[in-house]
Design an enzyme around this catalytic site. Sequence first.
Site, PDB file in Angstrom:
ATOM      1  N   ASP A 199       6.977   6.203  15.443  1.00 32.95           N
ATOM      2  CA  ASP A 199       6.516   7.244  14.533  1.00 32.95           C
ATOM      3  C   ASP A 199       5.096   7.653  14.883  1.00 32.95           C
ATOM      4  O   ASP A 199       4.399   6.989  15.654  1.00 32.95           O
ATOM      5  CB  ASP A 199       6.604   6.780  13.066  1.00 32.95           C
ATOM      6  CG  ASP A 199       5.957   5.421  12.836  1.00 32.95           C
ATOM      7  OD1 ASP A 199       4.812   5.236  13.282  1.00 32.95           O
ATOM      8  OD2 ASP A 199       6.595   4.547  12.214  1.00 32.95           O
TER       9      ASP A 199
ATOM     10  N   HIS B  88       0.834  -1.207   0.000  1.00 30.47           N
ATOM     11  CA  HIS B  88       0.000   0.000   0.000  1.00 30.47           C
ATOM     12  C   HIS B  88       0.866   1.254   0.000  1.00 30.47           C
ATOM     13  O   HIS B  88       0.439   2.317  -0.477  1.00 30.47           O
ATOM     14  CB  HIS B  88      -0.962   0.000   1.192  1.00 30.47           C
ATOM     15  CG  HIS B  88      -0.304   0.239   2.526  1.00 30.47           C
ATOM     16  ND1 HIS B  88       0.230  -0.765   3.293  1.00 30.47           N
ATOM     17  CD2 HIS B  88      -0.097   1.393   3.221  1.00 30.47           C
ATOM     18  CE1 HIS B  88       0.724  -0.252   4.409  1.00 30.47           C
ATOM     19  NE2 HIS B  88       0.550   1.047   4.385  1.00 30.47           N
TER      20      HIS B  88
END
Length: 468
Positions: A200, A139
């Site tokens: 993150d 993706h």
Amino acid sequence: MGDIVGEEAEKFTDCRLSSKLVMDNVHGFIPIDQLALQFIDTEQFQRLRDLKQLGLTHMVYPGAVHSRFEHSLGVYHLADETVQQLKKYQGPELGIDDFDVQTVKLAGLLHDVGHGPFSHMFESAFLPKAIQGAFEWSHEDMSVHLVDYIVDEHNIDIDESMQKKVKEMIVASTAHASKNSVNEKRFLYDIVANGRNGIDVDKFDYIVRDSRACGLGCSFQFERLMQTVRVMDDEICYRAKEYLTINKLFLTRADLHRTVYTHAKVKAIELMVVDALLKANSHLQISSVVNDPEEFWKLDDTILKRIETDTHPALKEARDLILRIRRRDLYQFCNEITVPKDSLEHFKNVTPSDITCSQDLSLGKLSEDDVAVSNIKIDLTQGTNNPLKSIRFFQNYDSTVSEPIEDDRISHLLPGCCQDRIVRVYAKKPEHVTAVSKAFENLQEKMFWKKVQVHATPEKNKKRKIKQ
């Protein structure tokens, strides 16, 4: 009404200068700038409203109906907060400018625009079976293609170098990302998708958002980390005293995988949906659009409803499977094992063929199509490696050096193993539960010289009446 001063005044000013203010149920008001709005107000980005963040999990956790649309806005917001924090305290030192801020924000906004239906199930379970042979698709790569497509299709006025860096940041955590292509400000590439150690803002958002949607508590506080980050030697570092906070990030993520994302019934439904998509693929040509962004963006979770309501004879088998899901006539869970620690390194995925080759013929003959297997990996983001060893810490804000910290300097209660591999086996029809369960037991004795499952196959599954 009192005066607005200090940081609150800055936030208020930012909101007034932004094009739009969006209310998010996790982060509160999120200011959206003009350039980001040009991407958001496209049919390609709006498609994310029809992609549930957790795929089919809502069929077990009813509240998990949030979409990749709000998650993407959340990551956009946290990317902005993080880079602004670094700019505030180290801006001149690091050379962070408005160009950098805008680039990181757009990477956060667009990092998931290339997702297929039903979250990761599409790329990890459906596509490998639908497209045989050497085929790689992710993706992240599709997100990169869609960024180019959206810019061209809607004539978005974005600097070419910014567009290039946004795409690099989106794939920064993937295995094939080229770290050598980044010549400066490498730390900016770790904010949205961190390939160095897994910390993150993408994780910050989905851990809190998913926990809330599923009705689970979440003791991990990403705000604490974001307020204390510091860049040293072109890498985002953390205070040594935040070691256990970061450990809690990884453990919370792993717990979500075990209790939510890979819940036994969630996996049963995913296995059924994969089978339904495979049976519908030759008629609907689902897999044929995965390399064409112009067609791919039209594919979303509504593909199930399309199959369910289409009366074409070629879709009958797929329709029947979806009807079984609606009526909760699911593939029956037979049992599961957690692979022993000493077998993790060389363990190969179990297949339906492995099960049928271990069957007891006195219980009836099984075919591979009678069996479904789910092979699950749960780790702390770096396989069998401990990601905490990849993180650099500093003692205080006067420190001039950063370094990793060994586990035994923190606590002896930290985990000694960083990965679980779980094998779950299902019978596609109730009458095969006993035979599949026995075959799975036989296979365990072949692989490990003993039975390693903890519980016997649930008797309620064995005794379940067959529907006429």
